[in-house]
Scaffold this active site. Sequence first.
Site, PDB file in Angstrom:
ATOM      1  N   LEU A 110       0.824  -1.214  -0.075  1.00 51.36           N
ATOM      2  CA  LEU A 110      -0.027  -0.018  -0.102  1.00 51.36           C
ATOM      3  C   LEU A 110       0.889   1.229  -0.055  1.00 51.36           C
ATOM      4  CD1 LEU A 110      -2.796  -0.745   2.461  1.00 51.36           C
ATOM      5  CD2 LEU A 110      -2.531  -1.536   0.104  1.00 51.36           C
ATOM      6  N   GLY A 155       1.123  -5.433   1.347  1.00 54.04           N
ATOM      7  CA  GLY A 155       0.198  -5.427   0.366  1.00 54.04           C
ATOM      8  C   GLY A 155       0.697  -5.954  -0.893  1.00 54.04           C
ATOM      9  N   ASN A 179       4.257  -8.063   6.569  1.00 57.08           N
ATOM     10  CA  ASN A 179       5.432  -7.524   7.793  1.00 57.08           C
ATOM     11  C   ASN A 179       4.701  -6.474   8.340  1.00 57.08           C
ATOM     12  OD1 ASN A 179       5.505  -6.010   5.147  1.00 57.08           O
ATOM     13  ND2 ASN A 179       7.279  -4.826   5.800  1.00 57.08           N
ATOM     14  N   GLU A 180       3.248  -6.346   8.167  1.00 53.63           N
ATOM     15  CA  GLU A 180       2.557  -5.074   8.634  1.00 53.63           C
ATOM     16  C   GLU A 180       2.802  -4.827  10.277  1.00 53.63           C
ATOM     17  OE1 GLU A 180       1.413  -7.086   6.543  1.00 53.63           O
ATOM     18  OE2 GLU A 180       0.245  -6.014   5.204  1.00 53.63           O
TER      19      GLU A 180
HETATM   20  C1  LIG Z   1      -6.180   2.069   5.954  1.00 55.70           C
HETATM   21  C2  LIG Z   1      -4.916   1.054   6.040  1.00 55.70           C
HETATM   22  C3  LIG Z   1      -5.144   0.457   7.210  1.00 55.70           C
HETATM   23  C4  LIG Z   1      -4.116  -0.549   7.519  1.00 55.70           C
HETATM   24  C5  LIG Z   1      -3.521  -1.352   6.480  1.00 55.70           C
HETATM   25  C6  LIG Z   1      -2.878  -2.492   7.052  1.00 55.70           C
HETATM   26  C7  LIG Z   1      -2.366  -3.134   5.693  1.00 55.70           C
HETATM   27  C8  LIG Z   1      -1.024  -2.617   5.260  1.00 55.70           C
HETATM   28  C9  LIG Z   1      -0.411  -2.825   4.150  1.00 55.70           C
HETATM   29  C10 LIG Z   1       0.722  -2.364   3.405  1.00 55.70           C
HETATM   30  O1  LIG Z   1       1.056  -2.609   2.252  1.00 55.70           O
HETATM   31  S1  LIG Z   1       1.646  -1.055   4.237  1.00 55.70           S
HETATM   32  C11 LIG Z   1       2.989  -0.642   3.200  1.00 55.70           C
HETATM   33  C12 LIG Z   1       3.902  -1.658   3.638  1.00 55.70           C
HETATM   34  N1  LIG Z   1       5.000  -1.383   2.707  1.00 55.70           N
HETATM   35  C13 LIG Z   1       6.427  -1.431   3.155  1.00 55.70           C
HETATM   36  O2  LIG Z   1       6.442  -0.993   4.346  1.00 55.70           O
HETATM   37  C14 LIG Z   1       7.474  -1.203   2.140  1.00 55.70           C
HETATM   38  C15 LIG Z   1       8.444  -0.139   2.371  1.00 55.70           C
HETATM   39  N2  LIG Z   1       9.282  -0.150   1.368  1.00 55.70           N
HETATM   40  C16 LIG Z   1      10.436  -0.827   1.153  1.00 55.70           C
HETATM   41  O3  LIG Z   1      10.525  -2.023   2.058  1.00 55.70           O
HETATM   42  C17 LIG Z   1      11.462  -0.651   0.118  1.00 55.70           C
HETATM   43  O4  LIG Z   1      11.041   0.720  -0.536  1.00 55.70           O
HETATM   44  C18 LIG Z   1      11.442  -1.853  -1.241  1.00 55.70           C
HETATM   45  C19 LIG Z   1       9.953  -1.881  -1.579  1.00 55.70           C
HETATM   46  C20 LIG Z   1      12.118  -3.129  -0.719  1.00 55.70           C
HETATM   47  C21 LIG Z   1      12.246  -1.080  -2.135  1.00 55.70           C
HETATM   48  O5  LIG Z   1      13.605  -0.772  -1.614  1.00 55.70           O
HETATM   49  P1  LIG Z   1      14.483   0.308  -2.592  1.00 55.70           P
HETATM   50  O6  LIG Z   1      15.881   0.321  -1.852  1.00 55.70           O
HETATM   51  O7  LIG Z   1      14.661  -0.377  -3.987  1.00 55.70           O
HETATM   52  O8  LIG Z   1      13.885   1.580  -2.823  1.00 55.70           O
HETATM   53  P2  LIG Z   1      13.893   2.482  -1.549  1.00 55.70           P
HETATM   54  O9  LIG Z   1      13.193   2.044  -0.301  1.00 55.70           O
HETATM   55  O10 LIG Z   1      14.805   3.778  -1.821  1.00 55.70           O
HETATM   56  O11 LIG Z   1      12.378   3.446  -2.201  1.00 55.70           O
HETATM   57  C22 LIG Z   1      12.267   3.966  -3.216  1.00 55.70           C
HETATM   58  C23 LIG Z   1      11.344   5.135  -3.209  1.00 55.70           C
HETATM   59  O12 LIG Z   1       9.944   4.489  -2.895  1.00 55.70           O
HETATM   60  C24 LIG Z   1       9.225   5.177  -1.799  1.00 55.70           C
HETATM   61  N3  LIG Z   1       8.580   4.008  -1.259  1.00 55.70           N
HETATM   62  C25 LIG Z   1       8.986   2.863  -1.007  1.00 55.70           C
HETATM   63  N4  LIG Z   1       7.893   1.954  -0.428  1.00 55.70           N
HETATM   64  C26 LIG Z   1       6.761   2.761  -0.355  1.00 55.70           C
HETATM   65  C27 LIG Z   1       5.328   2.519  -0.241  1.00 55.70           C
HETATM   66  N5  LIG Z   1       4.905   1.475   0.218  1.00 55.70           N
HETATM   67  N6  LIG Z   1       4.609   3.754  -0.437  1.00 55.70           N
HETATM   68  C28 LIG Z   1       4.880   4.782  -1.013  1.00 55.70           C
HETATM   69  N7  LIG Z   1       6.284   5.017  -1.326  1.00 55.70           N
HETATM   70  C29 LIG Z   1       6.941   4.123  -1.100  1.00 55.70           C
HETATM   71  C30 LIG Z   1      10.143   5.327  -1.102  1.00 55.70           C
HETATM   72  O13 LIG Z   1      10.000   6.233   0.091  1.00 55.70           O
HETATM   73  C31 LIG Z   1      11.439   5.935  -2.001  1.00 55.70           C
HETATM   74  O14 LIG Z   1      10.935   7.272  -2.190  1.00 55.70           O
HETATM   75  P3  LIG Z   1      12.038   8.457  -2.524  1.00 55.70           P
HETATM   76  O15 LIG Z   1      12.646   7.964  -3.584  1.00 55.70           O
HETATM   77  O16 LIG Z   1      11.034   9.683  -2.687  1.00 55.70           O
HETATM   78  O17 LIG Z   1      12.769   8.826  -1.109  1.00 55.70           O
END
Ligand SMILES: CC/C=C\CCC/C=C/C(=O)SCCNC(=O)CCNC(=O)[C@H](O)C(C)(C)COP(=O)(O)OP(=O)(O)OC[C@H]1O[C@@H](n2cnc3c(N)ncnc32)[C@H](O)[C@@H]1OP(=O)(O)O
Length: 263
Positions: A110, A155, A179-180
């Site tokens: 997400l 997600g 991993n939430e």
């Molecule tokens: C209403 C909702 C209520 C409850 C929800 C419960 C369920 C939730 C489900 C979810 O899915 S929550 C989201 C969980 N996701 C993560 O935690 C992923 C986090 N990201 C990572 O681990 C890494 O970014 C990666 C996907 C492994 C990629 O790593 P990499 O080193 O290749 O890239 P980098 O970390 O430098 O990221 C690049 C760029 O992308 C942005 N980013 C990363 N993940 C997200 C995301 N999930 N949403 C939005 N943006 C994301 C990151 O900030 C970087 O941005 P930047 O270049 O501007 O700094």
Amino acid sequence: MATLLKHSAKYALSGRLARLGVHSRHGGLQCLQPRLLPHQRSASTSSKILVEMDDSTGIAVLTMKNPPVNSLSLDFLTEFSISLEKLELDRGCRGVILTSALPKIFSAGLDIMEMYGKSPEHCGEFWKAVQEMWLRLYGSSMITIAAINGSSPAGGCLMALACDYRIMAENPKYSIGLNETQLGIVAPFWFKDTLVNTVGNRAAELSLQLGLLYSAPDALRTGLVDLLVPEDKVLSTASQTMTQWLAIPGENAIGSNPRVSSS
Ligand SMILES: CC/C=C\CCC/C=C/C(=O)SCCNC(=O)CCNC(=O)[C@H](O)C(C)(C)COP(=O)(O)OP(=O)(O)OC[C@H]1O[C@@H](n2cnc3c(N)ncnc32)[C@H](O)[C@@H]1OP(=O)(O)O
């Protein structure tokens, strides 16, 4: 519970399709999509999704292209559900392979920017779109295969889990999991149930309570994914696997799925 979940997904969708005045392939009703002649390929693209349909095989490849990490934003989820709905209504399409155009990332899950500092209305809309994505994938009457060519946390993992089969690149640097908990949030029950249906109760308990992200080899050992292949073979293996599944007579690959069948 597995059957109930799948049936809920199908029921919710059939209601929505009925409101649109269209019917599923298995309802024996009208197909609104233009039909291509055999052996024709078609491609349609929105800004974040590329759909390539091969009418000679009935296999569509749906490629996510939402840089930098295929995060599931409201716009992305809306395009995704529309693309899947179009394929669902296309009688020629029997299988969908879900993959990523981005190097090293399947989906980051997400979009965290959609969850903070937004109005309640926006959050409601966003959460509805997340559920719609899951309903469409998990309740699909097509065979769905996730070709996981990169990391897929939270997600992103849910998307893969909602497919019938998961093939992942055998790169140990890639990780996948719900991993939430590690992020300080609790995975909703339908995330949890989808995981339980795939890896079983005990593995799901450990996975969710500890918020585990599995390397590709560990994901295979746990049963989170079904097959590991070299990175450059993920898509071709998905196509071969899909062909095998589609060769099963009638619609038995769907009908024999315990998520669908109660017998
Ligand atoms: C209403 C909702 C209520 C409850 C929800 C419960 C369920 C939730 C489900 C979810 O899915 S929550 C989201 C969980 N996701 C993560 O935690 C992923 C986090 N990201 C990572 O681990 C890494 O970014 C990666 C996907 C492994 C990629 O790593 P990499 O080193 O290749 O890239 P980098 O970390 O430098 O990221 C690049 C760029 O992308 C942005 N980013 C990363 N993940 C997200 C995301 N999930 N949403 C939005 N943006 C994301 C990151 O900030 C970087 O941005 P930047 O270049 O501007 O700094």
